[in-house]
Design a protein around this motif. Structure first.
Motif, short mmCIF file in Angstrom:
data_model
loop_
_atom_site.label_atom_id
_atom_site.label_comp_id
_atom_site.label_asym_id
_atom_site.label_seq_id
_atom_site.Cartn_x
_atom_site.Cartn_y
_atom_site.Cartn_z
N LYS A 356 12.85 -8.54 -6.19
CA LYS A 356 13.67 -7.98 -5.11
C LYS A 356 13.48 -6.46 -5.03
CE LYS A 356 17.34 -11.46 -5.21
NZ LYS A 356 16.62 -12.39 -6.09
N PRO A 357 13.21 -5.95 -3.81
CA PRO A 357 13.05 -4.49 -3.67
C PRO A 357 14.32 -3.75 -4.08
CG PRO A 357 12.22 -5.64 -1.73
CD PRO A 357 12.95 -6.66 -2.55
N ARG A 358 14.14 -2.64 -4.76
CA ARG A 358 15.25 -1.81 -5.19
C ARG A 358 15.50 -0.70 -4.17
NH1 ARG A 358 11.53 -0.96 -10.30
NH2 ARG A 358 10.26 -0.54 -8.46
N VAL A 359 16.63 -0.07 -4.26
CA VAL A 359 16.94 1.04 -3.36
C VAL A 359 15.87 2.11 -3.49
CG1 VAL A 359 18.57 2.90 -2.86
CG2 VAL A 359 19.43 0.61 -3.39
N ALA A 360 15.41 2.34 -4.70
CA ALA A 360 14.38 3.36 -4.93
C ALA A 360 13.09 3.04 -4.19
CB ALA A 360 14.10 3.49 -6.43
N ASP A 361 12.78 1.74 -4.03
CA ASP A 361 11.56 1.35 -3.30
C ASP A 361 11.67 1.74 -1.84
OD1 ASP A 361 9.99 -0.02 -5.36
OD2 ASP A 361 11.64 -1.45 -5.39
N PHE A 362 12.84 1.56 -1.24
CA PHE A 362 13.03 1.95 0.16
C PHE A 362 13.02 3.47 0.30
CE2 PHE A 362 14.84 -2.36 0.27
CZ PHE A 362 14.23 -2.85 1.41
N GLU A 363 13.61 4.16 -0.67
CA GLU A 363 13.68 5.62 -0.60
C GLU A 363 12.30 6.26 -0.66
OE1 GLU A 363 16.27 6.53 -3.83
OE2 GLU A 363 18.10 6.46 -2.61
N SER A 364 11.42 5.68 -1.46
CA SER A 364 10.10 6.29 -1.64
C SER A 364 9.02 5.61 -0.80
CB SER A 364 9.70 6.19 -3.13
OG SER A 364 9.60 4.84 -3.55
N LEU A 365 9.40 4.68 0.08
CA LEU A 365 8.42 3.88 0.81
C LEU A 365 7.46 4.73 1.62
CD1 LEU A 365 7.37 1.10 1.58
CD2 LEU A 365 9.12 0.99 3.37
N ARG A 366 7.98 5.67 2.42
CA ARG A 366 7.11 6.48 3.28
C ARG A 366 6.13 7.31 2.46
NH1 ARG A 366 9.56 9.78 8.16
NH2 ARG A 366 10.62 10.86 6.48
N ASP A 367 6.56 7.79 1.30
CA ASP A 367 5.65 8.57 0.45
C ASP A 367 4.64 7.67 -0.24
OD1 ASP A 367 6.72 11.16 0.89
OD2 ASP A 367 8.42 10.68 -0.41
N ASP A 368 5.11 6.53 -0.73
CA ASP A 368 4.24 5.64 -1.51
C ASP A 368 3.08 5.09 -0.70
OD1 ASP A 368 5.76 6.01 -3.76
OD2 ASP A 368 6.91 4.16 -3.56
N ILE A 369 3.32 4.73 0.57
CA ILE A 369 2.26 4.07 1.32
C ILE A 369 1.16 5.03 1.77
CG2 ILE A 369 3.78 2.25 2.14
CD1 ILE A 369 3.83 3.61 4.86
N THR A 370 1.35 6.34 1.55
CA THR A 370 0.28 7.29 1.87
C THR A 370 -0.75 7.38 0.75
OG1 THR A 370 1.54 9.16 0.98
CG2 THR A 370 1.82 8.66 3.32
N HIS A 371 -0.53 6.65 -0.34
CA HIS A 371 -1.48 6.60 -1.46
C HIS A 371 -1.86 5.14 -1.69
CE1 HIS A 371 -0.46 10.78 -2.51
NE2 HIS A 371 0.78 10.42 -2.24
N TRP A 372 -3.13 4.89 -1.99
CA TRP A 372 -3.58 3.52 -2.21
C TRP A 372 -2.75 2.83 -3.28
CZ3 TRP A 372 -6.61 1.15 1.09
CH2 TRP A 372 -7.49 1.88 1.88
N SER A 373 -2.51 3.51 -4.37
CA SER A 373 -1.78 2.89 -5.48
C SER A 373 -0.34 2.57 -5.12
CB SER A 373 -1.82 3.81 -6.70
OG SER A 373 -1.20 5.07 -6.40
N GLY A 374 0.21 3.33 -4.17
CA GLY A 374 1.60 3.10 -3.78
C GLY A 374 1.86 1.73 -3.19
N TRP A 375 0.84 1.14 -2.56
CA TRP A 375 1.00 -0.19 -1.97
C TRP A 375 1.23 -1.25 -3.04
CZ3 TRP A 375 1.27 -1.68 3.15
CH2 TRP A 375 1.05 -0.66 4.08
N TRP A 376 0.75 -1.01 -4.23
CA TRP A 376 0.96 -1.95 -5.32
C TRP A 376 2.17 -1.57 -6.17
CZ3 TRP A 376 -3.67 -1.06 -3.12
CH2 TRP A 376 -4.46 -2.17 -2.81
N LYS A 377 2.51 -0.29 -6.19
CA LYS A 377 3.64 0.17 -7.01
C LYS A 377 4.98 -0.12 -6.33
CE LYS A 377 4.69 4.53 -7.05
NZ LYS A 377 4.67 6.01 -7.28
N ASN A 378 5.04 0.07 -5.02
CA ASN A 378 6.29 -0.10 -4.28
C ASN A 378 6.50 -1.58 -3.94
OD1 ASN A 378 8.00 -0.23 -1.71
ND2 ASN A 378 8.21 1.92 -2.26
#
Length: 410
Positions: A356-378
């Motif tokens: 289940k996605p955490r609040v932190a995943d939604f908070e950092s979503l826009r930043d995370d998807i600008t990096h390749w690794s973020g798609w797997w981390k978030n």
């Protein structure tokens, strides 16, 4: 920069600003063309509200975009399972791509795109004026734009949008000037809109007509007539087109807006082609059984292994949970028998349910998807990635299975 920080307006706040005054049905519309990344535009909105008396304020926003400005934290409450069930994964992904473009602008220029719209809404609310949201829903605009271009051009559109997510260079002055004269959606799709008349029509021209119709509709419902004045805040790229529509549009405004707000009809031919391919494959499997039971068993095994295996591979590449991989393997072969949720949807729902996605995943979503690794981390991004890769694996698996089955019969 917060709007509350802009306390003093320069005396020249309205100098050189693109302002048109249009009278229609006795109502005066003061139309301000704005730049979506300009502090000057924010000041121009505030100056007009201070210097003139208005009866209403209209802004180039739809309900969902306005809600996003009023409550930036609302997206954290998004139910990912519902998004998948309702088939809105593509729209959510497209909205995320647009948000990364806006974030780059905000980081580079220190002001959120659309700040002038927020200033207009806040200024209207402070003066107890009705605020009219006149733009078409962004989801409808994106769907109509998507369906306006050919099947193959959509691949280029997707590739271009995804490349923009990982862009690291600052947006150059040429693009900024184009944005100041144009429209946020047009700028995000600029390379394609300039080359495609249907895409430009969906993103710009249709919205010009829609916003003019909505202004007339709101004025009629409010009973506005002679002596009433409305401040209209729109992107400068819409100033000419919307102005022409507001002056000359004769059709019933309610019917016009309703027609332009319709979601585009889904193309039937891709489904018929896919169905034809599947029918041909299963006919080949049946023929294989007719010729030889062992040959038929091999053909059926190929179907399961290719469709299930490549679907599962998609889930593995997305970093899916083992149960998501199993779900993909099971869902792939039976896709033709359940035309509802695609195989990627089933695997993604399992992924979202287990992780289940955490609040932190939604908070950092826009930043995370600008990096390749973020798609797997978030966890949110990984669920979306799971959906797309499993669906792709299933489609490739179907055609691969069909090729091997037909080859075995020759």
């Amino acid at each position: 920069m917060s709007l509350t920080e802009i306390t003093e307006l320069p005396s020249s706040a309205l100098d050189g600003q693109p302002i048109e005054r249009i009278e229609r049905d006795g109502v005066e519309y003061v139309v301000l063309g704005t730049a979506h990344v300009s502090l000057t535009s924010v000041q121009a909105v505030q100056a007009l509200l201070e210097q003139e008396t208005f009866d209403a304020v209209a802004v180039e926003l739809c309900d969902s975009r306005a809600q996003g400005m009023r409550d930036p934290e609302a997206f954290k409450q998004m139910d990912l399972l519902q998004v998948i069930r309702q088939g809105k994964v593509g729209m959510v992904a497209a909205s995320l791509v647009l948000s990364t473009f806006q974030k780059r602008l905000a980081d580079q220029h220190g002001i959120e795109p659309g700040a002038e719209m927020k200033a207009a809404m806040e200024g209207g609310a402070t003066r107890n004026l009705p605020v009219w949201l006149i733009d078409r829903e962004v989801g409808t605009t994106l769907r109509r734009a998507w369906h306006s271009v050919g099947f193959w051009k959509r691949f280029g559109l997707m590739a271009g949008l995804m490349a923009s997510v990982f862009e690291r260079e600052a947006i150059d002055e040429k693009e900024i000037e184009k944005l100041k004269e144009g429209d946020m959606l047009e700028s995000a799709f600029s390379e394609f809109a300039s080359e495609s008349a249907p895409l430009y029509r969906s993103l710009i021209a249709e919205r010009d007509s829609f916003m003019a119709a909505r202004l007339r509709e709101h004025a009629e419902r409010a009973g506005f007539g002679s002596g009433r004045k409305v401040l209209v805040v729109i992107g400068a790229g819409h100033l000419k087109g919307m102005g022409e529509q507001l002056r000359h549009q004769q059709e019933d405004p309610i019917l016009t807006a309703a027609e332009l707000a319709k979601a585009p009809p889904k193309s039937r031919w891709p489904k018929w082609v896919a169905l034809g391919v599947v029918i041909a494959i299963f006919a080949a499997i049946a023929f294989a059984f007719h010729k030889n039971t062992a040959l038929g068993a091999d053909a059926l095994r190929n179907w399961v292994l290719f469709t299930g295996g490549l679907s599962a591979l998609g889930a593995i590449l997305a970093g899916g949970h083992p149960l998501s991989v199993v779900a993909a393997f099971v869902a792939g072969p039976i896709k033709p028998f359940r035309p509802g949720i695609p195989s990627g949807g089933i695997s993604a729902m399992v992924e979202a349910w287990i992780r289940k996605p955490r609040v932190a995943d939604f908070e950092s979503l826009r930043d995370d998807i600008t990096h390749w690794s973020g798609w797997w981390k978030n966890r949110v991004a990984r669920t979306l990635l799971n959906f797309f890769l499993v669906c792709t694996g299933t489609i490739v698996g179907e055609y691969s299975a069909g090729f091997h089955i037909l080859k075995s019969l020759m």
